[in-house]
Design a protein around this motif. Structure first.
Motif, PDB file in Angstrom:
ATOM      1  N   UNK A 167       0.878  -1.143  -0.089  1.00 48.13           N
ATOM      2  CA  UNK A 167      -0.041   0.050   0.121  1.00 48.13           C
ATOM      3  C   UNK A 167       0.766   1.082  -0.091  1.00 48.13           C
ATOM      4  N   UNK A 168       0.761   2.111  -1.000  1.00 48.96           N
ATOM      5  CA  UNK A 168       1.693   3.276  -0.914  1.00 48.96           C
ATOM      6  C   UNK A 168       1.238   4.151   0.308  1.00 48.96           C
ATOM      7  N   UNK A 169       2.638   4.910   0.741  1.00 50.03           N
ATOM      8  CA  UNK A 169       2.355   5.712   2.010  1.00 50.03           C
ATOM      9  C   UNK A 169       1.657   6.856   1.726  1.00 50.03           C
ATOM     10  N   UNK A 170       1.012   7.558   2.850  1.00 48.29           N
ATOM     11  CA  UNK A 170       0.105   8.627   2.961  1.00 48.29           C
ATOM     12  C   UNK A 170      -1.200   8.212   2.549  1.00 48.29           C
ATOM     13  N   UNK A 171      -2.035   9.292   2.269  1.00 51.31           N
ATOM     14  CA  UNK A 171      -3.520   9.237   2.274  1.00 51.31           C
ATOM     15  C   UNK A 171      -3.870   9.346   0.621  1.00 51.31           C
ATOM     16  N   UNK A 172      -2.751   9.689  -0.301  1.00 52.41           N
ATOM     17  CA  UNK A 172      -3.263   9.766  -1.685  1.00 52.41           C
ATOM     18  C   UNK A 172      -1.916   9.831  -2.053  1.00 52.41           C
ATOM     19  N   UNK A 173      -1.842   9.635  -3.520  1.00 54.58           N
ATOM     20  CA  UNK A 173      -0.747   9.672  -4.487  1.00 54.58           C
ATOM     21  C   UNK A 173       0.303   8.676  -4.123  1.00 54.58           C
ATOM     22  N   UNK A 174       1.475   8.928  -4.254  1.00 54.79           N
ATOM     23  CA  UNK A 174       2.645   7.798  -3.990  1.00 54.79           C
ATOM     24  C   UNK A 174       2.550   6.657  -4.856  1.00 54.79           C
ATOM     25  N   UNK A 175       1.908   6.651  -5.690  1.00 56.58           N
ATOM     26  CA  UNK A 175       1.621   5.279  -6.616  1.00 56.58           C
ATOM     27  C   UNK A 175       2.842   4.832  -7.086  1.00 56.58           C
ATOM     28  N   UNK A 176       4.067   5.814  -7.349  1.00 61.82           N
ATOM     29  CA  UNK A 176       5.091   5.148  -7.938  1.00 61.82           C
ATOM     30  C   UNK A 176       5.963   4.185  -6.684  1.00 61.82           C
ATOM     31  N   UNK A 177       5.516   4.210  -5.361  1.00 65.09           N
ATOM     32  CA  UNK A 177       5.979   3.431  -4.542  1.00 65.09           C
ATOM     33  C   UNK A 177       5.627   1.904  -4.603  1.00 65.09           C
ATOM     34  N   UNK A 178       4.521   1.870  -5.309  1.00 65.90           N
ATOM     35  CA  UNK A 178       3.718   0.382  -5.289  1.00 65.90           C
ATOM     36  C   UNK A 178       3.303   0.332  -6.740  1.00 65.90           C
ATOM     37  N   UNK A 179       4.202  -0.137  -7.695  1.00 66.69           N
ATOM     38  CA  UNK A 179       3.639  -0.173  -9.099  1.00 66.69           C
ATOM     39  C   UNK A 179       2.589  -1.071  -9.255  1.00 66.69           C
ATOM     40  N   UNK A 180       2.607  -2.313  -8.565  1.00 68.08           N
ATOM     41  CA  UNK A 180       1.291  -3.389  -8.786  1.00 68.08           C
ATOM     42  C   UNK A 180       0.086  -2.594  -8.251  1.00 68.08           C
ATOM     43  N   UNK A 181      -0.040  -1.914  -7.259  1.00 65.73           N
ATOM     44  CA  UNK A 181      -1.286  -1.376  -6.577  1.00 65.73           C
ATOM     45  C   UNK A 181      -1.636  -0.384  -7.579  1.00 65.73           C
ATOM     46  N   UNK A 182      -0.637   0.514  -8.258  1.00 66.10           N
ATOM     47  CA  UNK A 182      -0.912   1.358  -9.312  1.00 66.10           C
ATOM     48  C   UNK A 182      -1.387   0.843 -10.395  1.00 66.10           C
ATOM     49  N   UNK A 183      -1.206  -0.123 -10.780  1.00 68.65           N
ATOM     50  CA  UNK A 183      -1.583  -0.703 -12.147  1.00 68.65           C
ATOM     51  C   UNK A 183      -2.927  -1.352 -12.181  1.00 68.65           C
ATOM     52  N   UNK A 184      -3.400  -1.822 -11.185  1.00 66.56           N
ATOM     53  CA  UNK A 184      -4.808  -2.458 -10.825  1.00 66.56           C
ATOM     54  C   UNK A 184      -5.950  -1.519 -11.410  1.00 66.56           C
ATOM     55  N   UNK A 185      -6.863  -2.010 -12.452  1.00 64.00           N
ATOM     56  CA  UNK A 185      -8.139  -1.231 -12.947  1.00 64.00           C
ATOM     57  C   UNK A 185      -9.357  -2.034 -12.866  1.00 64.00           C
ATOM     58  N   UNK A 186     -10.372  -1.441 -12.927  1.00 65.85           N
ATOM     59  CA  UNK A 186     -11.462  -1.844 -12.930  1.00 65.85           C
ATOM     60  C   UNK A 186     -11.720  -2.040 -14.362  1.00 65.85           C
ATOM     61  N   UNK A 187     -12.956  -2.859 -14.676  1.00 68.69           N
ATOM     62  CA  UNK A 187     -13.538  -3.332 -15.866  1.00 68.69           C
ATOM     63  C   UNK A 187     -13.654  -1.914 -16.877  1.00 68.69           C
ATOM     64  N   UNK A 188     -13.986  -1.006 -16.227  1.00 67.32           N
ATOM     65  CA  UNK A 188     -14.103   0.324 -17.064  1.00 67.32           C
ATOM     66  C   UNK A 188     -12.678   1.183 -17.307  1.00 67.32           C
ATOM     67  N   UNK A 189     -11.816   0.501 -16.963  1.00 67.37           N
ATOM     68  CA  UNK A 189     -10.368   1.016 -17.213  1.00 67.37           C
ATOM     69  C   UNK A 189     -10.112   2.151 -16.314  1.00 67.37           C
ATOM     70  N   UNK A 190     -10.863   2.376 -15.155  1.00 69.60           N
ATOM     71  CA  UNK A 190     -10.491   3.152 -14.058  1.00 69.60           C
ATOM     72  C   UNK A 190      -9.668   2.858 -13.108  1.00 69.60           C
ATOM     73  N   UNK A 191      -8.739   3.435 -12.464  1.00 65.07           N
ATOM     74  CA  UNK A 191      -7.652   2.771 -11.432  1.00 65.07           C
ATOM     75  C   UNK A 191      -8.464   2.420 -10.370  1.00 65.07           C
ATOM     76  N   UNK A 192      -8.328   1.218  -9.901  1.00 61.76           N
ATOM     77  CA  UNK A 192      -9.065   0.420  -8.838  1.00 61.76           C
ATOM     78  C   UNK A 192      -8.762   0.863  -7.546  1.00 61.76           C
ATOM     79  N   UNK A 193      -7.499   1.057  -7.086  1.00 65.22           N
ATOM     80  CA  UNK A 193      -6.939   1.321  -5.864  1.00 65.22           C
ATOM     81  C   UNK A 193      -6.817   2.872  -5.488  1.00 65.22           C
ATOM     82  N   UNK A 194      -7.232   3.098  -4.318  1.00 66.51           N
ATOM     83  CA  UNK A 194      -7.210   4.658  -3.849  1.00 66.51           C
ATOM     84  C   UNK A 194      -5.990   5.049  -3.547  1.00 66.51           C
TER      85      UNK A 194
END
Length: 100
Positions: free
Chosen positions: A73-100
């Motif tokens: 889980x990336x640190x902080x309450x938002x952003x920092x997606x580069x710290x966890x590439x797997x977390x950032x790459x997951x998407x919904x069926x509609x192509x939106x980012x799944x992970x907050x």
């Protein structure tokens, strides 16, 4: 005759020592891998990540799913997606980012 028996015995002893050394090396490698792959506390990490969300339960549910898949889980309450590439790459069926 005695020389061939001695040679066979020494060859067998050498193979046994090599096998034991290889087994010890594999055991050490397995211990190292298991320590690298320790599971993180997804609930605690997601509560911290979603504490400022306007919909904390929805955020924690999505975060928990992503955390269990990626063990990150990336640190902080938002952003920092580069710290966890797997977390950032997951998407919904509609192509939106799944992970907050």
């Amino acid at each position: 005759m005695a020389l061939s028996k001695l040679l066979a015995a020494s060859l067998l002893a050498s193979l046994l020592l090599l096998h034991l050394a290889d087994a010890a090396d594999q055991s050490q490698h397995a211990k190292t891998q298991s320590s690298l792959l320790q599971k993180i506390d997804c609930n605690g990490s997601c509560v911290a990540r979603c504490r400022l969300s306007s919909r904390p339960r929805l955020c924690q549910r999505a975060c928990g799913t992503c955390c269990r898949r990626c063990n990150c889980v990336p640190p902080g309450t938002a952003g920092n997606q580069e710290k966890c590439p797997c977390y950032a790459s997951l998407t919904t069926h509609g192509g939106k980012r799944k992970c907050p």
